[in-house]
Motif scaffolding. Sequence first.
Motif, PDB file in Angstrom:
ATOM      1  N   LYS A   1      50.444  66.505  86.900  1.00 38.26           N
ATOM      2  CA  LYS A   1      50.160  67.035  85.358  1.00 38.26           C
ATOM      3  C   LYS A   1      51.606  67.005  84.745  1.00 38.26           C
ATOM      4  CE  LYS A   1      45.898  69.201  86.182  1.00 38.26           C
ATOM      5  NZ  LYS A   1      44.971  70.473  86.192  1.00 38.26           N
ATOM      6  N   ARG A   2      52.492  67.733  85.574  1.00 31.25           N
ATOM      7  CA  ARG A   2      53.869  67.752  84.600  1.00 31.25           C
ATOM      8  C   ARG A   2      54.442  66.261  84.895  1.00 31.25           C
ATOM      9  NH1 ARG A   2      54.119  72.025  88.475  1.00 31.25           N
ATOM     10  NH2 ARG A   2      55.066  70.708  90.062  1.00 31.25           N
ATOM     11  N   THR A   3      54.092  65.339  85.710  1.00 23.67           N
ATOM     12  CA  THR A   3      54.422  64.041  85.300  1.00 23.67           C
ATOM     13  C   THR A   3      53.967  63.393  84.088  1.00 23.67           C
ATOM     14  OG1 THR A   3      54.788  63.622  87.746  1.00 23.67           O
ATOM     15  CG2 THR A   3      54.628  61.666  86.372  1.00 23.67           C
ATOM     16  N   VAL A   4      52.639  63.666  84.041  1.00 25.38           N
ATOM     17  CA  VAL A   4      52.118  63.139  82.762  1.00 25.38           C
ATOM     18  C   VAL A   4      52.711  63.880  81.436  1.00 25.38           C
ATOM     19  CG1 VAL A   4      49.987  62.721  81.506  1.00 25.38           C
ATOM     20  CG2 VAL A   4      50.136  62.516  83.809  1.00 25.38           C
ATOM     21  N   GLU A   5      52.888  64.999  81.437  1.00 27.94           N
ATOM     22  CA  GLU A   5      53.453  66.098  80.301  1.00 27.94           C
ATOM     23  C   GLU A   5      54.786  65.417  80.130  1.00 27.94           C
ATOM     24  OE1 GLU A   5      52.621  69.958  81.772  1.00 27.94           O
ATOM     25  OE2 GLU A   5      50.517  69.643  81.331  1.00 27.94           O
ATOM     26  N   SER A   6      55.726  65.225  80.669  1.00 20.12           N
ATOM     27  CA  SER A   6      57.088  64.846  80.765  1.00 20.12           C
ATOM     28  C   SER A   6      57.216  63.377  80.616  1.00 20.12           C
ATOM     29  CB  SER A   6      57.810  65.368  81.839  1.00 20.12           C
ATOM     30  OG  SER A   6      57.649  64.656  83.087  1.00 20.12           O
ATOM     31  N   ALA A   7      56.093  62.486  80.675  1.00 20.01           N
ATOM     32  CA  ALA A   7      56.387  61.073  80.333  1.00 20.01           C
ATOM     33  C   ALA A   7      56.676  60.543  79.042  1.00 20.01           C
ATOM     34  CB  ALA A   7      55.073  60.279  80.929  1.00 20.01           C
TER      35      ALA A   7
ATOM     36  N   LEU B   1      43.002  59.118  85.961  1.00 18.97           N
ATOM     37  CA  LEU B   1      43.899  58.506  85.064  1.00 18.97           C
ATOM     38  C   LEU B   1      43.541  58.738  83.418  1.00 18.97           C
ATOM     39  CD1 LEU B   1      44.795  55.296  86.848  1.00 18.97           C
ATOM     40  CD2 LEU B   1      46.369  57.300  86.573  1.00 18.97           C
ATOM     41  N   ALA B   2      42.334  58.506  83.458  1.00 19.53           N
ATOM     42  CA  ALA B   2      41.444  58.473  81.971  1.00 19.53           C
ATOM     43  C   ALA B   2      41.799  59.927  81.290  1.00 19.53           C
ATOM     44  CB  ALA B   2      40.035  57.890  81.739  1.00 19.53           C
ATOM     45  N   GLU B   3      41.543  60.914  82.031  1.00 20.08           N
ATOM     46  CA  GLU B   3      41.642  62.318  81.725  1.00 20.08           C
ATOM     47  C   GLU B   3      43.148  62.790  81.507  1.00 20.08           C
ATOM     48  OE1 GLU B   3      39.948  64.834  84.572  1.00 20.08           O
ATOM     49  OE2 GLU B   3      37.951  64.073  84.375  1.00 20.08           O
ATOM     50  N   GLY B   4      44.034  62.335  82.426  1.00 23.55           N
ATOM     51  CA  GLY B   4      45.422  62.442  82.520  1.00 23.55           C
ATOM     52  C   GLY B   4      46.206  61.886  81.092  1.00 23.55           C
ATOM     53  N   LEU B   5      45.914  60.669  81.422  1.00 23.41           N
ATOM     54  CA  LEU B   5      46.570  59.804  80.199  1.00 23.41           C
ATOM     55  C   LEU B   5      45.820  59.938  78.948  1.00 23.41           C
ATOM     56  CD1 LEU B   5      47.436  56.755  82.400  1.00 23.41           C
ATOM     57  CD2 LEU B   5      48.881  58.508  81.817  1.00 23.41           C
ATOM     58  N   GLY B   6      44.510  60.031  78.766  1.00 18.53           N
ATOM     59  CA  GLY B   6      43.934  59.894  77.583  1.00 18.53           C
ATOM     60  C   GLY B   6      44.349  61.132  76.604  1.00 18.53           C
ATOM     61  N   GLY B   7      44.431  62.167  76.972  1.00 22.02           N
ATOM     62  CA  GLY B   7      44.994  63.143  76.092  1.00 22.02           C
ATOM     63  C   GLY B   7      46.516  63.016  75.688  1.00 22.02           C
ATOM     64  N   SER B   8      47.044  62.437  76.382  1.00 28.91           N
ATOM     65  CA  SER B   8      48.593  62.087  75.981  1.00 28.91           C
ATOM     66  C   SER B   8      48.432  60.866  74.832  1.00 28.91           C
ATOM     67  CB  SER B   8      49.480  61.761  77.223  1.00 28.91           C
ATOM     68  OG  SER B   8      49.731  62.803  78.023  1.00 28.91           O
ATOM     69  N   LEU B   9      47.664  59.912  75.214  1.00 31.03           N
ATOM     70  CA  LEU B   9      47.527  58.834  74.079  1.00 31.03           C
ATOM     71  C   LEU B   9      46.962  59.379  73.043  1.00 31.03           C
ATOM     72  CD1 LEU B   9      45.940  56.295  76.671  1.00 31.03           C
ATOM     73  CD2 LEU B   9      48.308  56.051  75.516  1.00 31.03           C
ATOM     74  N   ARG B  10      46.117  60.307  72.925  1.00 33.32           N
ATOM     75  CA  ARG B  10      45.654  61.026  71.660  1.00 33.32           C
ATOM     76  C   ARG B  10      46.706  61.560  70.945  1.00 33.32           C
ATOM     77  NH1 ARG B  10      41.117  61.027  74.693  1.00 33.32           N
ATOM     78  NH2 ARG B  10      41.525  63.042  75.661  1.00 33.32           N
ATOM     79  N   GLU B  11      47.387  62.350  71.870  1.00 39.68           N
ATOM     80  CA  GLU B  11      48.365  63.204  71.112  1.00 39.68           C
ATOM     81  C   GLU B  11      49.565  62.550  70.615  1.00 39.68           C
ATOM     82  OE1 GLU B  11      50.060  65.940  73.858  1.00 39.68           O
ATOM     83  OE2 GLU B  11      48.134  66.932  74.189  1.00 39.68           O
ATOM     84  N   LEU B  12      49.838  61.060  70.992  1.00 39.15           N
ATOM     85  CA  LEU B  12      50.725  60.288  70.568  1.00 39.15           C
ATOM     86  C   LEU B  12      50.133  59.341  69.377  1.00 39.15           C
ATOM     87  CD1 LEU B  12      52.154  59.354  73.926  1.00 39.15           C
ATOM     88  CD2 LEU B  12      53.377  60.767  72.164  1.00 39.15           C
ATOM     89  N   GLY B  13      49.055  59.532  69.224  1.00 33.03           N
ATOM     90  CA  GLY B  13      48.548  58.579  68.059  1.00 33.03           C
ATOM     91  C   GLY B  13      47.573  57.445  68.511  1.00 33.03           C
ATOM     92  N   TYR B  14      47.660  57.065  69.908  1.00 29.65           N
ATOM     93  CA  TYR B  14      46.779  56.171  70.247  1.00 29.65           C
ATOM     94  C   TYR B  14      45.505  56.378  70.598  1.00 29.65           C
ATOM     95  CZ  TYR B  14      51.648  54.442  70.904  1.00 29.65           C
ATOM     96  OH  TYR B  14      53.115  54.076  70.259  1.00 29.65           O
ATOM     97  N   THR B  15      44.500  56.782  69.607  1.00 38.57           N
ATOM     98  CA  THR B  15      43.307  57.243  69.877  1.00 38.57           C
ATOM     99  C   THR B  15      42.506  55.871  70.409  1.00 38.57           C
ATOM    100  OG1 THR B  15      43.806  58.957  68.166  1.00 38.57           O
ATOM    101  CG2 THR B  15      41.512  58.207  68.747  1.00 38.57           C
ATOM    102  N   ASP B  16      42.720  54.963  69.736  1.00 41.40           N
ATOM    103  CA  ASP B  16      41.892  53.751  70.322  1.00 41.40           C
ATOM    104  C   ASP B  16      42.021  53.249  71.411  1.00 41.40           C
ATOM    105  OD1 ASP B  16      40.845  53.676  67.512  1.00 41.40           O
ATOM    106  OD2 ASP B  16      41.910  51.829  66.903  1.00 41.40           O
TER     107      ASP B  16
END
Length: 181
Positions: A103-109, A157-172
């Motif tokens: 989780k920290r790896t995803v958060e700091s990526a 992967l979808a759970e971990g990366l999906g949230g970060s993608l949405r936060e970064l504006g890559y909702t699609d």
Amino acid sequence: MSESTRFAEAVALVMSASGPVEKSASEKAHRLTTAAIVLTCSEDEDQSIAAVIVEPIHLELTPMDREDVRARFGDKAAEVLEEVDALMSVPMTPSGRPSPAYKRTVESATEGAIVVAGAHAMTAARAVTARARTDGDNAWDVFQGGRSFAAWYFKTLAEGLGGSLRELGYTDLALELNGSV
């Protein structure tokens, strides 16, 4: 994207990769699709290079190692590749949940690594699902834990990366990733 031959070299590397999973043109198409998605999202050559070569490097389908990548494609592409590899390596805890370290790896990526990993996860899930339609349950043999592990892996992967993608504006991209698992 700047005029350079590095991306073309990365594509050539993928097209020449060989191994048991490289028998199908769809495997190479999956890598090219990943790069196309990344190009659409970021127009960043280094991210696109990492997108197209992450799996052949990770699965050792090419004689190149990480230092070869750095020498051939540059520091930034090598750094994105390393970060994406970490994002795609999900350690499972006995509870079946990803570890706090993951989780920290995803958060700091970095944003670039999140985009590449998200695109790769989406196209990989689609590729193995398509292979399952033609090969049946044998398609899941590429995962040591078979179908149940693959389902867990892609969902994580979808759970971990999906949230970060949405936060970064890559909702699609986040929605496509979630829809692919």
